[in-house]
Design a protein around this motif. Structure first.
Motif, mmCIF file in Angstrom:
data_model
loop_
_atom_site.group_PDB
_atom_site.id
_atom_site.type_symbol
_atom_site.label_atom_id
_atom_site.label_comp_id
_atom_site.label_asym_id
_atom_site.label_seq_id
_atom_site.Cartn_x
_atom_site.Cartn_y
_atom_site.Cartn_z
ATOM 1 N N VAL A 114 -1.897 4.595 1.997
ATOM 2 C CA VAL A 114 -1.732 3.473 2.888
ATOM 3 C C VAL A 114 -0.962 2.395 2.333
ATOM 4 O O VAL A 114 -0.045 1.646 2.865
ATOM 5 C CB VAL A 114 -3.164 2.910 3.262
ATOM 6 C CG1 VAL A 114 -3.077 1.719 3.899
ATOM 7 C CG2 VAL A 114 -3.874 3.691 4.018
ATOM 8 N N PHE A 115 -1.020 2.208 0.798
ATOM 9 C CA PHE A 115 -0.060 1.111 0.252
ATOM 10 C C PHE A 115 1.263 1.550 0.290
ATOM 11 O O PHE A 115 2.019 0.879 0.448
ATOM 12 C CB PHE A 115 -0.697 1.067 -1.315
ATOM 13 C CG PHE A 115 -1.507 0.044 -1.364
ATOM 14 C CD1 PHE A 115 -1.468 -1.374 -0.945
ATOM 15 C CD2 PHE A 115 -2.883 0.265 -1.938
ATOM 16 C CE1 PHE A 115 -2.428 -2.378 -1.189
ATOM 17 C CE2 PHE A 115 -3.982 -0.631 -1.914
ATOM 18 C CZ PHE A 115 -3.809 -1.945 -1.661
ATOM 19 N N ARG A 116 1.459 2.968 -0.001
ATOM 20 C CA ARG A 116 3.173 3.410 0.037
ATOM 21 C C ARG A 116 3.662 3.239 1.163
ATOM 22 O O ARG A 116 4.593 2.960 1.567
ATOM 23 C CB ARG A 116 3.204 4.850 -0.462
ATOM 24 C CG ARG A 116 2.770 4.747 -2.072
ATOM 25 C CD ARG A 116 2.753 6.250 -2.718
ATOM 26 N NE ARG A 116 2.513 5.948 -4.056
ATOM 27 C CZ ARG A 116 2.018 7.058 -4.622
ATOM 28 N NH1 ARG A 116 1.868 8.481 -4.301
ATOM 29 N NH2 ARG A 116 1.948 6.876 -6.150
ATOM 30 N N GLN A 117 2.571 3.690 2.407
ATOM 31 C CA GLN A 117 3.304 3.706 3.807
ATOM 32 C C GLN A 117 3.708 1.937 4.180
ATOM 33 O O GLN A 117 4.359 1.995 4.972
ATOM 34 C CB GLN A 117 2.172 4.154 4.552
ATOM 35 C CG GLN A 117 2.259 5.637 4.707
ATOM 36 C CD GLN A 117 1.104 5.999 5.618
ATOM 37 O OE1 GLN A 117 0.262 5.491 5.948
ATOM 38 N NE2 GLN A 117 1.421 7.529 5.985
ATOM 39 N N HIS A 118 3.101 1.230 3.495
ATOM 40 C CA HIS A 118 3.219 -0.264 3.979
ATOM 41 C C HIS A 118 4.232 -0.875 2.936
ATOM 42 O O HIS A 118 4.345 -2.154 2.888
ATOM 43 C CB HIS A 118 2.028 -0.915 4.069
ATOM 44 C CG HIS A 118 1.145 -0.713 5.350
ATOM 45 N ND1 HIS A 118 0.368 0.446 5.436
ATOM 46 C CD2 HIS A 118 1.247 -1.229 6.376
ATOM 47 C CE1 HIS A 118 -0.243 0.716 6.836
ATOM 48 N NE2 HIS A 118 0.476 -0.403 7.472
ATOM 49 N N GLY A 119 4.931 -0.255 2.064
ATOM 50 C CA GLY A 119 5.831 -0.526 1.289
ATOM 51 C C GLY A 119 5.522 -0.987 -0.101
ATOM 52 O O GLY A 119 6.281 -1.638 -0.861
ATOM 53 N N PHE A 120 4.207 -0.929 -0.501
ATOM 54 C CA PHE A 120 3.691 -1.336 -1.813
ATOM 55 C C PHE A 120 3.969 -0.156 -2.951
ATOM 56 O O PHE A 120 3.587 1.096 -2.637
ATOM 57 C CB PHE A 120 2.193 -1.694 -1.676
ATOM 58 C CG PHE A 120 2.184 -2.875 -0.912
ATOM 59 C CD1 PHE A 120 2.175 -4.181 -1.393
ATOM 60 C CD2 PHE A 120 1.849 -2.804 0.287
ATOM 61 C CE1 PHE A 120 2.059 -5.459 -0.735
ATOM 62 C CE2 PHE A 120 1.574 -4.015 1.304
ATOM 63 C CZ PHE A 120 1.539 -5.115 0.532
ATOM 64 N N LYS A 121 4.473 -0.516 -3.955
ATOM 65 C CA LYS A 121 4.523 0.513 -4.955
ATOM 66 C C LYS A 121 3.560 0.561 -5.872
ATOM 67 O O LYS A 121 3.018 -0.476 -6.625
ATOM 68 C CB LYS A 121 5.867 0.147 -5.920
ATOM 69 C CG LYS A 121 7.190 0.181 -5.081
ATOM 70 C CD LYS A 121 7.424 1.520 -4.589
ATOM 71 C CE LYS A 121 8.538 1.322 -3.621
ATOM 72 N NZ LYS A 121 8.759 2.207 -2.572
ATOM 73 N N MET A 122 2.552 1.429 -5.875
ATOM 74 C CA MET A 122 1.286 1.780 -6.602
ATOM 75 C C MET A 122 1.208 2.969 -7.163
ATOM 76 O O MET A 122 1.195 4.018 -6.442
ATOM 77 C CB MET A 122 0.267 1.102 -5.574
ATOM 78 C CG MET A 122 -1.370 1.186 -6.205
ATOM 79 S SD MET A 122 -2.384 0.810 -4.964
ATOM 80 C CE MET A 122 -3.669 0.496 -5.948
ATOM 81 N N SER A 123 0.589 3.146 -8.489
ATOM 82 C CA SER A 123 0.505 4.409 -8.919
ATOM 83 C C SER A 123 -1.054 4.235 -9.487
ATOM 84 O O SER A 123 -1.604 3.407 -9.696
ATOM 85 C CB SER A 123 1.341 4.498 -9.893
ATOM 86 O OG SER A 123 1.054 3.602 -11.222
ATOM 87 N N PHE A 124 -1.545 5.475 -9.744
ATOM 88 C CA PHE A 124 -2.924 5.480 -10.288
ATOM 89 C C PHE A 124 -2.786 6.351 -11.755
ATOM 90 O O PHE A 124 -2.181 7.213 -11.903
ATOM 91 C CB PHE A 124 -3.685 6.475 -9.477
ATOM 92 C CG PHE A 124 -5.031 6.520 -9.780
ATOM 93 C CD1 PHE A 124 -6.010 5.522 -9.572
ATOM 94 C CD2 PHE A 124 -5.654 7.627 -10.097
ATOM 95 C CE1 PHE A 124 -7.404 5.779 -10.059
ATOM 96 C CE2 PHE A 124 -6.906 8.165 -10.653
ATOM 97 C CZ PHE A 124 -7.754 6.897 -10.550
#
Length: 125
Positions: A114-124
């Protein structure tokens, strides 16, 4: 020179029953304005309920992300686009830590997607 003989192509004909639709039926159709207004009011009420759910949902940001995902999958996220963007920015700025609770793989994958689809760069990790 050989004479070219053209054979006439015979195609099977389809015999279809006559249509049951009559143009006059469509031409005389008139929309019921009171029913249309009623539906419009219901839609507006449901939009407000969704906005309230999005803004006032539990403090668990993962639940908000699940709601956002459901709205996107249903194809109605454009109705509350600004609220979704606000909530996504708010959750992202909270530095959501998925290690705090024991989330399953589905939940972690959903949050990242969901974060990536909305343009947020997030890794785990």
């Amino acid at each position: 020179m050989e004479a070219i003989i053209e054979q006439e192509t015979i195609r099977p004909l389809g015999y279809y029953p006559e249509t049951v639709w009559v143009y006059e039926d469509f031409a005389s159709f008139s929309a019921n304005d009171s029913a249309f207004e009623s539906y419009t009011e219901q839609v507006d009420e449901l939009k407000m309920q969704v906005k309230d759910m999005l803004i006032n949902l539990t403090t668990d940001p993962v639940e908000k992300l699940k709601l956002i995902d459901a709205l996107c999958r249903l194809g109605v996220s454009y109705q509350v686009k600004s609220e979704i963007e606000d909530q996504m920015n708010l959750i992202f700025n909270l530095q959501l830590n998925l290690d705090d609770r024991d989330y399953d793989l589905y939940t972690v994958a959903l949050v990242l997607r969901v974060f990536r689809q909305h343009g947020f760069k997030m890794s785990f990790g």
